[in-house]
Design an enzyme around this catalytic site. Sequence first.
Site, mmCIF file in Angstrom:
data_model
loop_
_atom_site.group_PDB
_atom_site.id
_atom_site.type_symbol
_atom_site.label_atom_id
_atom_site.label_comp_id
_atom_site.label_asym_id
_atom_site.label_seq_id
_atom_site.Cartn_x
_atom_site.Cartn_y
_atom_site.Cartn_z
ATOM 1 N N GLU A 1 18.871 12.072 47.275
ATOM 2 C CA GLU A 1 17.863 10.790 47.580
ATOM 3 C C GLU A 1 16.059 11.258 46.997
ATOM 4 O O GLU A 1 15.470 10.730 46.531
ATOM 5 C CB GLU A 1 17.843 10.181 48.671
ATOM 6 N N PHE B 1 26.051 4.263 63.496
ATOM 7 C CA PHE B 1 26.281 5.181 62.298
ATOM 8 C C PHE B 1 25.157 5.131 61.201
ATOM 9 O O PHE B 1 24.780 3.842 60.649
ATOM 10 C CB PHE B 1 27.526 5.061 61.838
ATOM 11 N N GLN B 2 24.489 6.028 61.001
ATOM 12 C CA GLN B 2 23.639 6.147 59.896
ATOM 13 C C GLN B 2 22.343 5.096 60.141
ATOM 14 O O GLN B 2 21.829 4.630 59.143
ATOM 15 C CB GLN B 2 24.227 5.943 58.341
ATOM 16 N N LYS C 1 22.405 -4.489 56.103
ATOM 17 C CA LYS C 1 23.587 -4.810 55.290
ATOM 18 C C LYS C 1 24.005 -6.457 55.392
ATOM 19 O O LYS C 1 24.300 -6.938 54.498
ATOM 20 C CB LYS C 1 24.768 -3.835 55.946
ATOM 21 N N MET D 1 2.219 31.501 44.382
ATOM 22 C CA MET D 1 0.754 31.265 45.283
ATOM 23 C C MET D 1 0.777 31.605 46.654
ATOM 24 O O MET D 1 -0.424 32.236 47.008
ATOM 25 C CB MET D 1 0.424 29.726 45.084
#
Lengths: 582, 163
Positions: free
Chosen positions: A62, A124-125, A174, A492
């Site tokens: 993602e 869940f999630q 959802k 760096m």
Amino acid sequence: MELKLPPLAETGETLTGAEIAIRCLSEEGVEFVFGYPGGAVLFIYDALSKQKKVKHILVRHEQGALHAADGYARATGRPGVALVTSGPGVTNAVTGIATAYMDSIPMVVITGQVPTRAIGEDAFQECDTVGITRPCVKHNFLVKDVNELAVTIKKAFHIATTGRPGPVLVDIPKDVSQQTARFHYPDKVHLRSYSPVMKGHGGQIKKAMQLLLDAKRPMIYVGGGAVLGEASHEVTELVRLLDFPCTNTLMGLGSIPASDKRFVGMLGMHGTVEANMAMQNCDVLLAVGARFDDRVIGNPAHFAAGNPTRKIVHIDVDPSSISKRVRVDVPIVGHVKDVLTELIALVKAGKDKPDAAALAAWWAQIATWRAKDCLKYDRASPIIKPQFVIEKLWEVTRGDAYVTSDVGQHQMWAAQFYRFEKPRRWINSGGLGTMGVGLPYAMGVKLAFPDADVACVTGEASIQMCIQELSTCKQYHLPVKLVNLNNRYMGMVRQWQEFFHGNRYSESYMDALPDFVKLAEAYGHVGIKVEKPGDVEGALREAFALKDRLVFLDIITDQTENVFPMVPGGKGMSEMILAEDL
Amino acid sequence: MRHILSILVENEAGALSRVAGLFSARGYNIESLTVAPTEDATMSRMTIVTTGSDEIVEQITKQLNKLVDVVKVVDLSEGRHIERELMLVKVRAAGKDREEMKRTADIFRGRIIDVTDKSYTIELTGTTDKLDAFLEALDKGAILETVRTGVSGIGRGEWVLKA
């Protein structure tokens, strides 16, 4: 039995929330959605599959989706759109959202959420998406009623793209994506609590003009706001009209052609001597779409105390950027393009001209700073110098490529040595400094401009942070060119450890590196390893000649090279370390 | 310096956390924060007491105005205004102290709103200063519980804060 209804007008169709979301994107003219499916967005992905207008780009993580959408936005000026699922989909996206937020990039992020009845039950999630992203978005919404979905998405695009741009997130549970509503996409939305000031105050613009014309040692300092505000034409016109020196921030590069003799280079921590000294010593400073941040002016107390009579004019669309770190004498809140247009018209209409004698003396002073040649490096080195690679990249692409970068030394060298002639050609994470952006940025840019040369200047540390996107590049045939300045160090970090931590290179060495050539090949691309300075140009030409292949150039560079000049953290901008000082 | 900011916000879920989050994210002080609906059901009004230099308070105001849910921000301390805070204090009030406690409450124009054999609950309204003074006037050991609402403020005269 299903009833067959006569076709309704477009504004009256009954659609599911998922279909509404996709239709809204289509109404907004969105070409690409960068995303990754998951449970909470299954209905949206189903709706996506039933239409052709909005194309989905399936990333491998993602974070890559957000960066790619961000890169697309930076190169085109149009909002980038990403779609991810709830929970881990969102938390993976947060780095990308924060990156866009810090650089004021317009984006609309659609996230799935667990069904409304399950919110708060540690489903869940599930995560508190609106809560987690609140500090790194311009605004966000949780849509609990499908009837509000279309207007909310309209608001999201409106907020993301107006005023000081930024990412806006729309969280869709959802069940909302499954429920139906009559679809109507509003032409415009009005928010009583949101109305960015666009037109600058006339009196302030007059004051600014007078200050500029009276200046003996003027300086024009242009930041990313000029690029975002499409004001580079006006910036260039004003600079040429007045014959004043002009510097760009890291984010502002390209807002004036680097070939213009009035351009004194980038300023800041790794800015040129001439840019930093002119900033510190000018008597009138015009700041355009910039924010005087710590990497630009260093210590604000030193900046102010070193030159207490300096007058500052600051044009910015965001009032909170004005007088935040540095007190400003003439603030002008407004769209930079409009304000500059008015300012140019005033200068042209008036009889007063800048003081030619004072200006000549100022340019002579700047010439002495320029003569320091602060970006010089060892061109005869038998080991490949990273600066040399960027210079060759510029030559091979005739200075006309889109150049993305990751974060670190290679980023600074790309900024210093690829002389950008146009805005939106330099795509990098300036504010958040996110390693891993380079490859997904290049994907977003290449999708937007398939015929353009797109190079990603990266390092062997940064590239590994989003390397999985090589697979996405294969799937969508994105023949970008990766220029990996491989010095086997987090360069760096190593440089700071050398300067400020007694050469103790704690955990900054990249051991057990993959064979990048084989890795590129494993993903179905071309890999080329370059170890000698004499092979750099040929390899670059070969890479860009392979028009339809992604080429990974693994270039073995000098491990000890440092970025100069350097203003150490907390120091004043005139307190630079030069290569010759060491 | 102490400033009283009056803020009209959209009556949306999350508006309070946007404002509170701004203060914590940018390291600004909150001395007190109150929020409740207004005569217009679509808006809530917040009063925030903060401290900081003029530059910091200017930044706070600008940052608040940037929040999409914020409709209007006014620094009440810039003009003539009235501020009030409500306090409920439960105090020990037994034996010889009982009469003394009532007298002290009367002096501060407090009202005793609940009574037991051993305690009073006193309601007191006023400026933060006055409430502090009342607490200082009491014997520390007599205070059982203190609840304060934080400051609410309004401008003097006919001027009103409107969307």
